[in-house]
Design an enzyme around this catalytic site. Sequence first.
Site, mmCIF file in Angstrom:
data_model
loop_
_atom_site.group_PDB
_atom_site.id
_atom_site.type_symbol
_atom_site.label_atom_id
_atom_site.label_comp_id
_atom_site.label_asym_id
_atom_site.label_seq_id
_atom_site.Cartn_x
_atom_site.Cartn_y
_atom_site.Cartn_z
ATOM 1 N N HIS A 42 63.048 -111.825 40.912
ATOM 2 C CA HIS A 42 64.113 -112.739 41.312
ATOM 3 C C HIS A 42 65.193 -112.113 42.172
ATOM 4 O O HIS A 42 65.683 -112.729 43.113
ATOM 5 C CB HIS A 42 64.735 -113.286 40.023
ATOM 6 C CG HIS A 42 65.762 -114.340 40.230
ATOM 7 N ND1 HIS A 42 65.489 -115.510 40.906
ATOM 8 C CD2 HIS A 42 67.072 -114.414 39.859
ATOM 9 C CE1 HIS A 42 66.582 -116.267 40.922
ATOM 10 N NE2 HIS A 42 67.557 -115.613 40.313
ATOM 11 N N GLN A 52 65.433 -107.368 39.220
ATOM 12 C CA GLN A 52 65.580 -108.393 38.178
ATOM 13 C C GLN A 52 64.385 -109.337 38.127
ATOM 14 O O GLN A 52 64.019 -109.940 39.129
ATOM 15 C CB GLN A 52 66.840 -109.218 38.431
ATOM 16 C CG GLN A 52 67.009 -110.330 37.389
ATOM 17 C CD GLN A 52 68.438 -110.832 37.335
ATOM 18 O OE1 GLN A 52 68.824 -111.665 38.148
ATOM 19 N NE2 GLN A 52 69.205 -110.337 36.395
HETATM 20 C C1 LIG Z 1 65.522 -119.901 43.397
HETATM 21 C C2 LIG Z 1 66.790 -119.108 43.280
HETATM 22 C C3 LIG Z 1 67.843 -119.605 42.532
HETATM 23 C C4 LIG Z 1 69.041 -118.867 42.423
HETATM 24 N N1 LIG Z 1 70.076 -119.386 41.684
HETATM 25 C C5 LIG Z 1 71.248 -118.691 41.626
HETATM 26 C C6 LIG Z 1 72.367 -119.232 40.933
HETATM 27 O O1 LIG Z 1 72.349 -120.348 40.411
HETATM 28 N N2 LIG Z 1 73.494 -118.495 40.880
HETATM 29 C C7 LIG Z 1 73.592 -117.267 41.464
HETATM 30 O O2 LIG Z 1 74.652 -116.650 41.386
HETATM 31 N N3 LIG Z 1 72.544 -116.744 42.134
HETATM 32 C C8 LIG Z 1 71.386 -117.427 42.236
HETATM 33 N N4 LIG Z 1 70.332 -116.889 42.934
HETATM 34 C C9 LIG Z 1 70.520 -115.647 43.685
HETATM 35 C C10 LIG Z 1 71.254 -115.935 44.984
HETATM 36 O O3 LIG Z 1 70.953 -117.226 45.432
HETATM 37 C C11 LIG Z 1 70.882 -114.954 46.091
HETATM 38 O O4 LIG Z 1 71.056 -113.645 45.621
HETATM 39 C C12 LIG Z 1 71.779 -115.175 47.291
HETATM 40 O O5 LIG Z 1 71.739 -116.507 47.712
HETATM 41 C C13 LIG Z 1 71.461 -114.256 48.458
HETATM 42 O O6 LIG Z 1 72.334 -114.608 49.514
HETATM 43 P P1 LIG Z 1 72.450 -113.756 50.824
HETATM 44 O O7 LIG Z 1 73.494 -114.424 51.663
HETATM 45 O O8 LIG Z 1 72.621 -112.334 50.497
HETATM 46 O O9 LIG Z 1 71.023 -113.903 51.510
HETATM 47 P P2 LIG Z 1 70.042 -115.217 51.831
HETATM 48 O O10 LIG Z 1 70.731 -116.457 51.432
HETATM 49 O O11 LIG Z 1 68.768 -114.856 51.290
HETATM 50 O O12 LIG Z 1 70.064 -115.158 53.400
HETATM 51 C C14 LIG Z 1 69.473 -114.101 54.112
HETATM 52 C C15 LIG Z 1 69.679 -114.371 55.586
HETATM 53 O O13 LIG Z 1 69.258 -113.225 56.320
HETATM 54 C C16 LIG Z 1 68.495 -113.631 57.421
HETATM 55 N N5 LIG Z 1 67.625 -112.506 57.765
HETATM 56 C C17 LIG Z 1 66.875 -111.738 56.945
HETATM 57 N N6 LIG Z 1 66.231 -110.791 57.647
HETATM 58 C C18 LIG Z 1 66.601 -110.945 58.939
HETATM 59 C C19 LIG Z 1 66.285 -110.288 60.142
HETATM 60 N N7 LIG Z 1 65.436 -109.251 60.179
HETATM 61 N N8 LIG Z 1 66.840 -110.746 61.277
HETATM 62 C C20 LIG Z 1 67.689 -111.804 61.297
HETATM 63 N N9 LIG Z 1 68.024 -112.462 60.157
HETATM 64 C C21 LIG Z 1 67.488 -112.037 59.016
HETATM 65 C C22 LIG Z 1 67.801 -114.890 56.977
HETATM 66 O O14 LIG Z 1 67.468 -115.685 58.098
HETATM 67 C C23 LIG Z 1 68.883 -115.545 56.124
HETATM 68 O O15 LIG Z 1 69.739 -116.309 56.936
HETATM 69 C C24 LIG Z 1 69.146 -117.614 43.058
HETATM 70 C C25 LIG Z 1 68.090 -117.123 43.803
HETATM 71 C C26 LIG Z 1 66.917 -117.855 43.895
HETATM 72 C C27 LIG Z 1 65.788 -117.249 44.686
#
Ligand SMILES: Cc1cc2nc3c(=O)[nH]c(=O)nc-3n(C[C@H](O)[C@H](O)[C@H](O)COP(=O)(O)OP(=O)(O)OC[C@H]3O[C@@H](n4cnc5c(N)ncnc54)[C@H](O)[C@@H]3O)c2cc1C
Length: 579
Positions: free
Chosen positions: A349, A237
């Site tokens: 994104h 995306q």
């Molecule tokens: C600027 C921005 C704004 C956004 N706004 C929205 C919104 O308004 N609404 C919406 O629905 N979505 C939004 N998104 C998308 C959404 O925020 C993300 O898709 C989502 O937060 C991802 O969450 P997650 O828990 O999968 O991973 P993340 O929150 O990215 O967390 C990943 C975790 O994995 C850990 N990690 C990674 N690799 C390793 C490793 N090798 N060893 C140990 N730990 C590791 C990191 O330390 C981290 O804690 C936005 C994204 C961005 C970038």
Amino acid sequence: MTFSHDIVIVGAGGAGLMAALYAAEEGADVAVVSKLHPLRSHTGAAQGGIGAALGNEEEDSWLWHAFDTVKGSDYLGDQDAIEQMCKDAPRTIIELEHYGVPFSRTNEGKIAQRRFGGHTRNFGEAPVRRACYAADRTGHVILHTLYEQCVKKQVRFYDEYQVLDLLMTEGGTCNGVVAYEILTGDVHTFHAKAVCFATGGYGRVFKTTSNAHAGTGDGFALAVRAGVPLQDMEFVQFHPTGLYRLGILITEGARGEGGILRNSEGERFMERYAPTVKDLAPRDMVSQCIYTEIREGRGINGKEYVHLDMTHVGKEVLEHKLPEISTFSRVYLGIDPVEQPIPVAPTCHYAMGGIPTNVDGQVVRSGDRSDIVPGFYACGECACVSVHGANRLGTNSLLDLVVFGRRTGMAMAAAIKADNKKAALSENPEKRTRDTLESIMARSDGEKAVSIRTDLQETMMKNVSVYRNDDTLAESLSDLKDLRRRVKSVTVEDKGRKFNTDLMDAVEILFMMDYAEAIAAGAKNRTESRGAHSREDFSSRDDENWLKHTLFFGKGDDGYDIEYKDVTITRFQPKERKY
Ligand SMILES: Cc1cc2nc3c(=O)[nH]c(=O)nc-3n(C[C@H](O)[C@H](O)[C@H](O)COP(=O)(O)OP(=O)(O)OC[C@H]3O[C@@H](n4cnc5c(N)ncnc54)[C@H](O)[C@@H]3O)c2cc1C
């Protein structure tokens, strides 16, 4: 050292913390291993909102939400999973509210909701207010609340431990991970009954991205190396409104609050492409339209950007509902959105594809959905359930994290209650990791990770972004082959043990190579245009041949295999997508 826990969750963003919280609520012994401090996870940067048909501001229904999500996905999303997500959304949001998430409020004190791209009333009639939000800090407040709750439930946190290997028995059961402790340089084994990846996205593999520096997609690579396929990786995306040149995100909530996109002639061009929802069309469409405007010479000052005009929205709304993005624009570009339009262009994104799972987070390793990897789970952006198909709607990622994070946590806790055994570790589980680290450290000449990464990001941006064709994709694959050769000599200047980020950069570029190929190969293979995958040489959607998921199996230097998986269709038959 070997640590032992029932459940080891890798990643402390919204998905990982949700899984941890709900598993801990069931009494499981849960550890969260994260390369960042939990509160620095990218979830904390999420701005605009989280989708749920609460109907607080106007009539809404989960079925309309499900329809919008299926249509948004260009019919590639699995409809059973989408139904699950949209039905579960209202109760999950209310649970978050009760855990303490401080949402913005309506005058009656209900959770406030605003418009977002592709979300409509009555199956496409007009935009609807479905995004629950906390100003433009929605992810921040969710992440903080979940972290507090996890601490309260005595989840054990291993902060700044980077996982470098996924452990499997010979029979294919997952039984732990190996992690590098960034502070000390020590390598540790985590032995577990269930491992869950919640490692987030891969935006950093592209040159221009809204993602944080840590968004290097480690989880995708670790899965590929363990023989697990990646699903639908060709669907990347690009968010339409990144700050020009920087890629920093301006939330879609800005258009939800009335912002308008204009070209060099001052024209509101989205009226031409999407007469019903205009600037609130889904992201794949808006990004493609912006590039079309630029290509046809209507970029501002002949450059590669357009304007996001908020000047008519008013200071009050900008200050109260969109304070963060107003600050970004002032600080990074010196532009006050109250008075001047903001220069924007598409920015990488979000990963629609990822590690294939079912609705309980169990990882599925082939086209047969019952073929799961025992002990291995995934949720959040690194997983592909698949609820986003070929294009994710705004607000549906935070929703995906909380709905499927919750389900995954509960499923892991239940699996452990049913079978309380831990599969034995192999004799030397850390060997692979130690060998890799030692060989990088021992190398005296070679190339630094940063120059390889820059070239990788350039080729992905130039050849595999919003518009693609056979030539650009072939070029990217040949570049990747060359980069794969160069990466073998990656070296570090810092030879110390403590906080050696140089070494972690080197490890991350090795990871990036493994899944960048999945993105480019999947895109070359799919000879149609669907959602975010827009092929100049195959410009229409081809349901007859391509209404199916891609499964990419990486084989390192020996190339890759591609297989397919059916799309689950329940209520909504594929139709042409018009907005
Ligand atoms: C600027 C921005 C704004 C956004 N706004 C929205 C919104 O308004 N609404 C919406 O629905 N979505 C939004 N998104 C998308 C959404 O925020 C993300 O898709 C989502 O937060 C991802 O969450 P997650 O828990 O999968 O991973 P993340 O929150 O990215 O967390 C990943 C975790 O994995 C850990 N990690 C990674 N690799 C390793 C490793 N090798 N060893 C140990 N730990 C590791 C990191 O330390 C981290 O804690 C936005 C994204 C961005 C970038």
